[in-house]
Design a protein around this motif. Structure first.
Motif, PDB file in Angstrom:
ATOM      1  N   PRO A  82     -10.611  -0.423  13.670  1.00 10.55           N
ATOM      2  CA  PRO A  82     -10.816   0.856  13.021  1.00 10.55           C
ATOM      3  C   PRO A  82      -9.787   1.887  13.492  1.00 10.55           C
ATOM      4  O   PRO A  82      -9.170   1.712  14.536  1.00 10.55           O
ATOM      5  N   GLY A  83      -9.669   2.939  12.710  1.00 14.51           N
ATOM      6  CA  GLY A  83      -8.706   3.983  13.063  1.00 14.51           C
ATOM      7  C   GLY A  83      -8.475   4.903  11.886  1.00 14.51           C
ATOM      8  O   GLY A  83      -9.195   4.851  10.890  1.00 14.51           O
ATOM      9  N   LEU A  84      -7.463   5.743  12.002  1.00 18.56           N
ATOM     10  CA  LEU A  84      -7.108   6.655  10.906  1.00 18.56           C
ATOM     11  C   LEU A  84      -6.364   5.841   9.852  1.00 18.56           C
ATOM     12  O   LEU A  84      -5.367   5.183  10.179  1.00 18.56           O
ATOM     13  N   VAL A  85      -6.853   5.882   8.623  1.00 16.83           N
ATOM     14  CA  VAL A  85      -6.287   5.002   7.595  1.00 16.83           C
ATOM     15  C   VAL A  85      -4.782   5.220   7.427  1.00 16.83           C
ATOM     16  O   VAL A  85      -3.997   4.272   7.402  1.00 16.83           O
ATOM     17  N   GLY A  86      -4.388   6.465   7.328  1.00 14.41           N
ATOM     18  CA  GLY A  86      -2.965   6.766   7.117  1.00 14.41           C
ATOM     19  C   GLY A  86      -2.094   6.301   8.270  1.00 14.41           C
ATOM     20  O   GLY A  86      -0.909   5.988   8.087  1.00 14.41           O
ATOM     21  N   SER A  87      -2.651   6.242   9.446  1.00 12.06           N
ATOM     22  CA  SER A  87      -1.913   5.755  10.614  1.00 12.06           C
ATOM     23  C   SER A  87      -1.862   4.231  10.622  1.00 12.06           C
ATOM     24  O   SER A  87      -0.806   3.630  10.849  1.00 12.06           O
ATOM     25  N   LEU A  88      -3.011   3.611  10.355  1.00 12.92           N
ATOM     26  CA  LEU A  88      -3.079   2.146  10.331  1.00 12.92           C
ATOM     27  C   LEU A  88      -2.117   1.562   9.308  1.00 12.92           C
ATOM     28  O   LEU A  88      -1.463   0.537   9.550  1.00 12.92           O
ATOM     29  N   LEU A  89      -2.042   2.212   8.141  1.00 10.43           N
ATOM     30  CA  LEU A  89      -1.198   1.693   7.052  1.00 10.43           C
ATOM     31  C   LEU A  89       0.245   1.496   7.496  1.00 10.43           C
ATOM     32  O   LEU A  89       0.903   0.542   7.080  1.00 10.43           O
ATOM     33  N   VAL A  90       0.715   2.393   8.347  1.00  2.48           N
ATOM     34  CA  VAL A  90       2.122   2.330   8.763  1.00  2.48           C
ATOM     35  C   VAL A  90       2.378   1.046   9.549  1.00  2.48           C
ATOM     36  O   VAL A  90       3.290   0.272   9.235  1.00  2.48           O
ATOM     37  N   GLY A  91       1.550   0.783  10.543  1.00  2.00           N
ATOM     38  CA  GLY A  91       1.734  -0.421  11.366  1.00  2.00           C
ATOM     39  C   GLY A  91       1.515  -1.683  10.563  1.00  2.00           C
ATOM     40  O   GLY A  91       2.270  -2.655  10.685  1.00  2.00           O
ATOM     41  N   VAL A  92       0.468  -1.684   9.736  1.00  4.04           N
ATOM     42  CA  VAL A  92       0.117  -2.894   8.984  1.00  4.04           C
ATOM     43  C   VAL A  92       1.213  -3.235   7.971  1.00  4.04           C
ATOM     44  O   VAL A  92       1.598  -4.400   7.840  1.00  4.04           O
ATOM     45  N   GLN A  93       1.730  -2.229   7.282  1.00  5.30           N
ATOM     46  CA  GLN A  93       2.764  -2.527   6.281  1.00  5.30           C
ATOM     47  C   GLN A  93       4.060  -3.037   6.927  1.00  5.30           C
ATOM     48  O   GLN A  93       4.694  -3.951   6.415  1.00  5.30           O
ATOM     49  N   VAL A  94       4.405  -2.460   8.041  1.00 10.84           N
ATOM     50  CA  VAL A  94       5.610  -2.932   8.739  1.00 10.84           C
ATOM     51  C   VAL A  94       5.382  -4.365   9.236  1.00 10.84           C
ATOM     52  O   VAL A  94       6.259  -5.226   9.109  1.00 10.84           O
ATOM     53  N   ALA A  95       4.184  -4.621   9.769  1.00 14.36           N
ATOM     54  CA  ALA A  95       3.883  -5.963  10.295  1.00 14.36           C
ATOM     55  C   ALA A  95       3.915  -7.001   9.179  1.00 14.36           C
ATOM     56  O   ALA A  95       4.441  -8.107   9.358  1.00 14.36           O
ATOM     57  N   LYS A  96       3.359  -6.646   8.028  1.00 10.74           N
ATOM     58  CA  LYS A  96       3.371  -7.590   6.898  1.00 10.74           C
ATOM     59  C   LYS A  96       4.809  -7.872   6.441  1.00 10.74           C
ATOM     60  O   LYS A  96       5.171  -9.026   6.183  1.00 10.74           O
TER      61      LYS A  96
END
Ligand code: KG4
Ligand code: ZN
Length: 356
Positions: A82-96
């Protein structure tokens, strides 16, 4: 196996490379504390933007220190919530994008599993080596967003025993510091002041004092402090301020330690792990050590650098799935609340959890 971990759930942009057995090869954390400080808390939109600016430089630095660079990475792990959606999106998209372009497996990690896995990290040349606990153990996860007790049988089998009914302990520290004009985050500054204060100076009620429940509650304590400040103002001399901080912190520590011991007894386990940002607190570490010794419980607390948000713990949490050949496809969604621990709003596949 070398796992690149990426973490961007809150106000730290982090990347680290960890081996299968927990050796931390590189570990980079870019903190946004200075940016959020003037607001007395995290401003989600500012956090997302800062993650976007920091994420590539942070990952670049984490792999630059590694022989072979990105080619030496076997898998990628990223916090999916869990976390701030807008923050999580950054890491997840780069990781993908990295996993896709490099053709490496990707594992989405629950941030709370990461905190619990932090106890298995080994950092050569730093602090005293922390011995890793055998499974199962009781885990107290105490951070800015969460305060909960778990029974950890394995990293595929983590059971929530109890959690806070309202504020997290870190949140209580942060709100208290704001009330007292001490800035953000509150934990480290209250920790520092409490170290020279008298915890018996001001009496605060111990929350959830009944031995029948493992639950926590910290919002009443915050209200008690607010009332006191309203009546008496913020102490002007340094010693009275330190006394007030020590008294406030003392009650939080007592509650955390008592419930942890109770959980160990109820579960019949004699191993306790304390982790998460608040586990960096010196008063908590000392008191937990004392009480565990009296109760014959072995205590495991990672060094402070592993307790606060970092990416090495995210890589570590992914290892158990990678070991058995498991990973995720590239279509998972992020989630703001924890879906598996009954506070969730979204499931891992992005579908909404209906209210019951
Ligand atoms: O685990 P963390 O870095 O981020 C979350 O996942 O929330 O925890 C941050 C929280 C903040 O509320 C901060 O005030 C608290 O941990 N914290 C501390 C200390 N260092 C950080 N609380 C008490 N004493 C500390 N030394
Ligand atoms: Zn955290």
């Amino acid at each position: 196996m070398r796992v690149l971990g990426i973490e961007s759930s809150c106000d730290e942009t982090a990347a680290a490379v960890v081996t299968e057995d927990g050796e931390v090869l590189t570990d980079v954390v870019a903190s946004q504390i200075a940016m959020h400080g003037p607001y007395g808390g995290i401003v989600p939109e500012l956090a997302s933007r800062a993650h976007m600016q920091a994420i590539i430089p942070v990952i670049r630095e984490a792999v630059a220190g590694l022989e072979g660079g990105l080619d030496a990475i076997d898998a990628i792990a990223v916090t999916e919530g869990p976390g701030l959606v807008g923050s999580l999106l950054v890491g997840v998209q780069v990781a993908k994008a990295l996993a896709w372009s490099l053709g490496k497996p990707l594992v989405g990690v629950n941030h709370l599993d990461g905190h619990l896995a932090a106890v298995y990290l080994r950092r050569s040349g730093r602090d005293e080596p922390v011995e890793a606990p055998e499974l199962p153990f009781v885990g107290l996860l105490v951070s800015g967003g969460h305060t909960a007790l778990y029974r950890v049988d394995s990293f595929a089998d983590i059971e929530l025993l109890a959690q806070t009914r309202d504020d997290a302990a870190g949140e209580a520290f942060d709100k208290a510091a704001k009330l007292l004009g001490l800035g953000y985050p509150g934990g480290p500054v209250i920790d520092r002041l409490a170290a020279v204060g008298d915890a018996a100076a001001v009496s605060f009620p111990l929350p959830m004092a009944s031995r029948k429940t493992l639950e926590f509650s910290f919002s009443g304590l915050k209200t008690a402090l607010a009332r006191r400040v309203q009546e008496h103002g913020v102490p002007e001399d340094e010693q009275s301020l330190a006394d007030l901080c020590a008294s406030f912190q003392g009650v939080i520590i007592e509650s955390l330690v008592r419930k942890s011991i109770l959980a160990c007894k109820q579960e019949g386990l004699d191993r306790l792990v304390i982790t998460g940002g608040v586990a960096a607190n010196r008063g908590l570490r000392a008191r937990a050590r004392e009480v565990c010794e009296v109760n014959g419980i072995r205590l495991f607390v990672p060094p402070p650098i592993s307790c606060t948000d970092n990416a090495a713990m995210i890589a570590m949490a992914a290892v158990h799935r990678l070991r058995v050949g498991e990973h995720d496809d590239l279509s998972f969604a992020v989630y703001s609340r924890d879906p598996d621990r009954r506070r969730g709003k979204f499931r891992r596949d992005g579908t909404l959890v209906e209210r019951t």
